[in-house]
Design a protein around this motif. Sequence first.
Motif, short mmCIF file in Angstrom:
data_model
loop_
_atom_site.label_atom_id
_atom_site.label_comp_id
_atom_site.label_asym_id
_atom_site.label_seq_id
_atom_site.Cartn_x
_atom_site.Cartn_y
_atom_site.Cartn_z
N ARG A 76 12.96 -24.13 -53.97
CA ARG A 76 12.39 -24.26 -55.43
C ARG A 76 11.77 -25.49 -55.52
O ARG A 76 10.71 -26.81 -55.10
CB ARG A 76 12.01 -23.46 -56.33
CG ARG A 76 11.35 -23.29 -56.92
CD ARG A 76 9.63 -23.11 -56.85
NE ARG A 76 9.50 -21.64 -56.11
CZ ARG A 76 9.71 -20.51 -56.30
NH1 ARG A 76 9.66 -20.06 -57.66
NH2 ARG A 76 9.18 -19.33 -55.60
N GLU A 77 12.80 -26.43 -55.64
CA GLU A 77 13.05 -27.88 -55.81
C GLU A 77 12.61 -29.08 -54.70
O GLU A 77 11.96 -29.65 -54.82
CB GLU A 77 13.91 -27.89 -56.42
CG GLU A 77 14.13 -29.68 -56.98
CD GLU A 77 15.98 -29.47 -57.53
OE1 GLU A 77 15.84 -31.20 -58.04
OE2 GLU A 77 16.47 -29.50 -57.52
N ALA A 78 12.40 -28.19 -53.90
CA ALA A 78 12.08 -29.05 -52.77
C ALA A 78 10.47 -29.24 -52.60
O ALA A 78 9.92 -30.05 -51.19
CB ALA A 78 13.32 -28.71 -50.74
N TRP A 89 13.90 -31.46 -44.03
CA TRP A 89 13.10 -30.98 -43.31
C TRP A 89 11.23 -30.90 -43.78
O TRP A 89 11.21 -30.07 -43.07
CB TRP A 89 13.89 -28.88 -42.95
CG TRP A 89 15.14 -30.11 -42.55
CD1 TRP A 89 15.31 -30.68 -41.60
CD2 TRP A 89 15.81 -28.07 -42.67
NE1 TRP A 89 17.12 -30.20 -41.76
CE2 TRP A 89 17.31 -29.01 -41.51
CE3 TRP A 89 16.48 -27.41 -42.89
CZ2 TRP A 89 18.44 -28.09 -41.47
CZ3 TRP A 89 17.43 -26.66 -42.68
CH2 TRP A 89 18.72 -26.73 -41.76
N PHE A 90 11.44 -30.15 -45.10
CA PHE A 90 10.43 -30.28 -46.18
C PHE A 90 9.62 -31.39 -45.60
O PHE A 90 8.37 -30.88 -44.91
CB PHE A 90 10.49 -29.93 -47.54
CG PHE A 90 8.90 -29.52 -47.92
CD1 PHE A 90 8.61 -28.45 -47.95
CD2 PHE A 90 8.82 -30.95 -48.86
CE1 PHE A 90 7.75 -27.92 -48.82
CE2 PHE A 90 6.82 -30.68 -48.95
CZ PHE A 90 6.69 -28.58 -49.03
N ALA A 91 9.37 -32.68 -45.28
CA ALA A 91 9.19 -33.56 -45.16
C ALA A 91 8.50 -34.12 -44.29
O ALA A 91 8.15 -34.32 -43.75
CB ALA A 91 10.44 -34.86 -45.96
N ALA A 92 9.77 -32.57 -42.51
CA ALA A 92 9.72 -33.30 -41.59
C ALA A 92 8.19 -32.46 -40.99
O ALA A 92 7.52 -32.24 -40.15
CB ALA A 92 10.64 -32.25 -41.23
N GLY A 93 7.82 -30.98 -42.25
CA GLY A 93 6.14 -30.73 -41.91
C GLY A 93 6.95 -28.67 -42.08
O GLY A 93 6.08 -28.70 -42.02
N GLU A 152 22.17 -21.42 -45.72
CA GLU A 152 22.34 -22.28 -47.01
C GLU A 152 22.50 -23.80 -46.68
O GLU A 152 23.46 -23.93 -45.36
CB GLU A 152 23.83 -21.90 -48.01
CG GLU A 152 23.52 -20.73 -48.38
CD GLU A 152 24.99 -20.01 -49.14
OE1 GLU A 152 25.69 -20.95 -48.91
OE2 GLU A 152 25.55 -18.37 -48.57
N GLN A 153 21.79 -24.79 -47.05
CA GLN A 153 21.90 -26.37 -47.11
C GLN A 153 22.01 -26.76 -48.35
O GLN A 153 21.62 -26.63 -50.04
CB GLN A 153 20.95 -26.56 -46.32
CG GLN A 153 20.42 -25.80 -44.81
CD GLN A 153 21.23 -26.24 -43.51
OE1 GLN A 153 22.74 -27.06 -44.02
NE2 GLN A 153 21.65 -25.10 -42.96
N THR A 154 22.20 -28.33 -48.07
CA THR A 154 22.15 -29.08 -49.28
C THR A 154 20.70 -29.29 -49.58
O THR A 154 19.53 -29.18 -49.24
CB THR A 154 22.56 -30.23 -49.77
OG1 THR A 154 22.49 -31.40 -48.17
CG2 THR A 154 24.45 -30.15 -49.13
N LEU A 155 20.41 -29.80 -51.18
CA LEU A 155 19.20 -30.34 -51.43
C LEU A 155 18.31 -31.42 -50.59
O LEU A 155 17.46 -31.51 -49.96
CB LEU A 155 19.18 -30.04 -53.19
CG LEU A 155 17.90 -30.98 -53.14
CD1 LEU A 155 16.39 -30.14 -53.59
CD2 LEU A 155 17.77 -31.34 -54.44
N GLU A 156 19.38 -32.12 -50.11
CA GLU A 156 18.79 -33.29 -49.25
C GLU A 156 18.43 -32.41 -48.43
O GLU A 156 17.46 -33.20 -47.48
CB GLU A 156 19.83 -34.21 -49.05
CG GLU A 156 19.76 -35.64 -48.34
CD GLU A 156 20.55 -36.36 -47.96
OE1 GLU A 156 19.86 -37.65 -46.64
OE2 GLU A 156 21.92 -36.48 -48.30
N THR A 157 19.50 -31.64 -47.40
CA THR A 157 18.54 -31.45 -46.37
C THR A 157 17.31 -30.40 -46.66
O THR A 157 16.67 -31.04 -44.94
CB THR A 157 19.68 -30.57 -45.45
OG1 THR A 157 20.85 -30.97 -45.46
CG2 THR A 157 19.79 -29.46 -44.54
#
Length: 366
Positions: A195-197, A154-158, A145-150
């Motif tokens: 899903r949102e990320a 991580w998604f933006a990193a790849g 479990e992490q925050t939406l920001e985290t």
Amino acid sequence: MMKLEPILAAAVAGESLDDATLAYLLGLETPGELEALFRAAYTVKLRYVGNQVHLRGLVEISNICRKNCYYCGIRRGNTNVARFAMNREEILEAARLTARFRYGSIVLQAGERNDPGWVDFIEEIVREIKAIDGGKLGITLSLGEQTLETYRRWFAAGAHRYLLRIESSDPEFYATLHPADHRHDERVAALGFLREAGYQVGTGVMIGLPGQTVEHLVRDLRFFQKLDVDMIGMGPYIVHHDTPLGRRFPETGSDAKRQLEAGLKMIAVTRLLLRNVNIASTTALQALAPDGRERGLLAGANVIMPNVGDLAYRKGYLLYENKPGVDENADSARIALERAVGSIGESIAYEVWGDSPHFAARAGNR
């Protein structure tokens, strides 16, 4: 009275399954019934995802965990565990090995942490893995479990896939498996954040837990369906005696054959219900029978996650007892896996990410 043959024929044809039918299928016991169920699930698998197995090089990067789940061998309260965290170069070497093996994707798995230094480290390591082999290596995370920001960082990193097992979709049953500070609603919310990320979202449950009923498992199946998940990672519950659940119910799962069949039935029924999702044939199946992972494939699974992490850390990441592969180097495991997959008439899809067809269909319908 329900009759198996027409039910399976209808399921293969794509007809919907009601709760009573799902419960009936999960309750099958005779060898002939199970064979028919697995054969039907395999037919659906061939139609929707094919007979190629997608491999994910699994790296268990740390067993440090802030959670204290009652069933887990690396829970915070287990003082018999030697804690570790792989360093940057060790993780990157495992990623390079995954690329060299042509597995197509890597999975970074660890105990749950959300401290800023850890979040930064994962972001950096994902970026560095993404640079390996021209960015060809797919990246799945299973880091709790992490925050939406985290998740967004991580998604933006790849990273593009994330597995967060719900373990049980029933809040009351979930509460019997976790301390009071482990909130079911927070875990469900985290799945929504994923899903949102933008991730391909995966979840899963344990099968054969003390007190678990067929009705719980039917609810889990409906949870997968409602969440519209892209991938499933689930397996039989195997006891770890250094846990509260293991000490309270030490004999749970002692019937390996029954536990294995329960896991295979859940895979098969999930395939009949969800059809085009990715389903993992997990190591827990192999822990119950030497050919457990192959039987998982024949019951409808299409993903295997061979461990490519450093042997020095394997024995420190025992979520359950008698975990296979802790002394097997990655190269030997690769050779054995190729033979095992070939022996059941399937092949390995090398150098592809192996994204869920369900994700592709959902993305195309946006």
